[in-house]
Design an enzyme around this catalytic site. Structure first.
Site, PDB file in Angstrom:
ATOM      1  CG  ASN A   1      -1.723   1.210   1.429  1.00 22.67           C
ATOM      2  OD1 ASN A   1      -1.760   2.073   0.553  1.00 22.67           O
ATOM      3  ND2 ASN A   1      -2.404   1.309   2.562  1.00 22.67           N
TER       4      ASN A   1
ATOM      5  CE  LYS B   1      -0.209   3.109   4.831  1.00 26.85           C
ATOM      6  NZ  LYS B   1      -0.110   3.185   6.297  1.00 26.85           N
TER       7      LYS B   1
ATOM      8  CG  HIS C   1      -5.746   1.720   5.368  1.00 30.46           C
ATOM      9  ND1 HIS C   1      -5.290   2.649   6.266  1.00 30.46           N
ATOM     10  CD2 HIS C   1      -4.731   0.840   5.185  1.00 30.46           C
ATOM     11  CE1 HIS C   1      -4.049   2.352   6.602  1.00 30.46           C
ATOM     12  NE2 HIS C   1      -3.687   1.253   5.960  1.00 30.46           N
TER      13      HIS C   1
ATOM     14  CD  GLU D   1      -2.956   5.318   6.904  1.00 28.13           C
ATOM     15  OE1 GLU D   1      -2.957   5.383   5.672  1.00 28.13           O
ATOM     16  OE2 GLU D   1      -2.033   4.772   7.560  1.00 28.13           O
TER      17      GLU D   1
ATOM     18  CD  GLU E   1      -3.228  -2.528   7.356  1.00 23.86           C
ATOM     19  OE1 GLU E   1      -2.152  -2.745   6.811  1.00 23.86           O
ATOM     20  OE2 GLU E   1      -3.896  -1.506   7.148  1.00 23.86           O
TER      21      GLU E   1
ATOM     22  N   GLY F   1       2.815   2.289  10.790  1.00 21.54           N
ATOM     23  CA  GLY F   1       3.747   3.393  10.609  1.00 21.54           C
ATOM     24  C   GLY F   1       4.486   3.795  11.874  1.00 21.54           C
TER      25      GLY F   1
ATOM     26  CB  SER G   1       5.713  -1.889  11.828  1.00 18.49           C
ATOM     27  OG  SER G   1       5.272  -0.569  12.141  1.00 18.49           O
TER      28      SER G   1
HETATM   29  P1  13P Z   1       3.207   0.349   7.725  1.00 17.34           P
HETATM   30  O1  13P Z   1       3.723  -0.917   7.087  1.00 17.34           O
HETATM   31  O2  13P Z   1       3.891   1.582   7.262  1.00 17.34           O
HETATM   32  O3  13P Z   1       3.117   0.221   9.210  1.00 17.34           O
HETATM   33  O4  13P Z   1       1.682   0.520   7.199  1.00 17.34           O
HETATM   34  C1  13P Z   1       0.821  -0.534   7.257  1.00 17.34           C
HETATM   35  C2  13P Z   1      -0.387  -0.199   6.487  1.00 17.34           C
HETATM   36  O5  13P Z   1      -1.141   0.671   6.862  1.00 17.34           O
HETATM   37  C3  13P Z   1      -0.636  -0.916   5.229  1.00 17.34           C
HETATM   38  O6  13P Z   1      -1.915  -0.689   4.756  1.00 17.34           O
END
Ligand code: 13P
Length: 250
Positions: free
Chosen positions: A9, A11, A94, A96, A166, A172, A212
């Site tokens: 992803n 982003k 997601h 976010e 997740e 992140g 992560s």
């Molecule tokens: P990270 O791997 O940066 O922690 O993000 C995970 C994520 O949100 C994938 O959709």
């Protein structure tokens, strides 16, 4: 032998040129990768990345999708537009989207049903915040997200659905759920699926872990019985990180 589903992803990162460069590097790096690999660039780069990965085994994904096929929906992107560019998978719900843009379970469910109706493969993201986990609400929160997200999904469509667990506190942040902790939640999710669709469907369900994931921890996460793949954020932005994650078996 299990086949894993490793997704990147990207982003809100990368220009079109940067996206194409990364996609080309991944095509070279993952030529002999036996896992199912998906990359989800920004909408603006989908067309160019679609060209760059043509003929390779990499699947093109989108990071989100509007809840309608067409009409007066300023700023939204239709599943028809995604399919037109060669997109096959779409990340929905997601954290976010849920937490920064207020997407509800009902909206995520509408998108899941539309994606399936349009022949796209949804990745339904679920996960608890640290506050929810510490309040002992992990199972209630994740269970609700799974049940509400899949509401109305027919058993025969379930094979096209992936669930991504997740934990919000691990995204992140560099904090990964331990493989055992992640596996326990995956087992719980599988139990919810079993309750809804039966044991066979639950066993067949692909449940990715996200939060992560990096080259150093991919293999031990994938070794867990209930972890069937990874949804990778930060580490998917460089071929030298995403390549070894997808190639974790070699
Ligand atoms: P990270 O791997 O940066 O922690 O993000 C995970 C994520 O949100 C994938 O959709």
């Amino acid at each position: 032998m299990r086949n894993y589903y490793i997704a990147g992803n990207w982003k809100m990162h990368k220009t079109v040129a940067e996206s194409v460069a990364l996609a080309k590097a991944l095509v070279a790096e993952l030529g002999s990768c036996g896992e199912r690999v998906m990359i989800a660039p920004a909408f603006t780069a989908l067309s160019a990345v679609s060209e760059a990965i043509k003929g390779s085994r990499i699947v093109l994904g989108a990071q989100n999708m509007g809840p309608e096929t067409q009409g007066a929906h300023t700023g939204e992107v239709s599943p028809w537009m995604l399919k037109d560019l060669g997109v096959r998978a779409v990340i929905l719900g997601h954290s976010e989207r849920r937490h920064s843009y207020g997407e509800s379970d009902a909206l995520v469910n509408k998108k899941v049903l539309l994606a399936l109706a349009e022949g796209l493969e949804p990745i339904l993201c679920v996960g608890e915040t640290l506050e929810e986990r510490e309040a002992g609400r992990l199972e209630a929160v994740v269970g609700t997200q799974v049940r509400e997200g899949l509401k109305g999904v027919r058993a025969e469509d379930l094979a096209a659905v992936t669930i991504a667990y997740e934990p919000v506190w691990a995204i992140g942040t560099g904090k990964t759920a331990t493989p055992d902790d992640a596996d326990a939640v995956h087992a719980y999710i599988r139990g919810v699926i079993a309750g809804l669709y039966g044991e066979a469907a639950a066993k067949a369900m692909c449940i990715q872990y996200g939060g992560s994931v990096k080259p150093e921890n991919a293999a031990e996460l994938m070794a867990k019985p209930n972890i069937d793949g990874a949804l990778v954020g930060g580490a998917s932005l460089k071929a030298e990180n995403f390549g070894p994650i997808a190639n974790f078996r070699s």
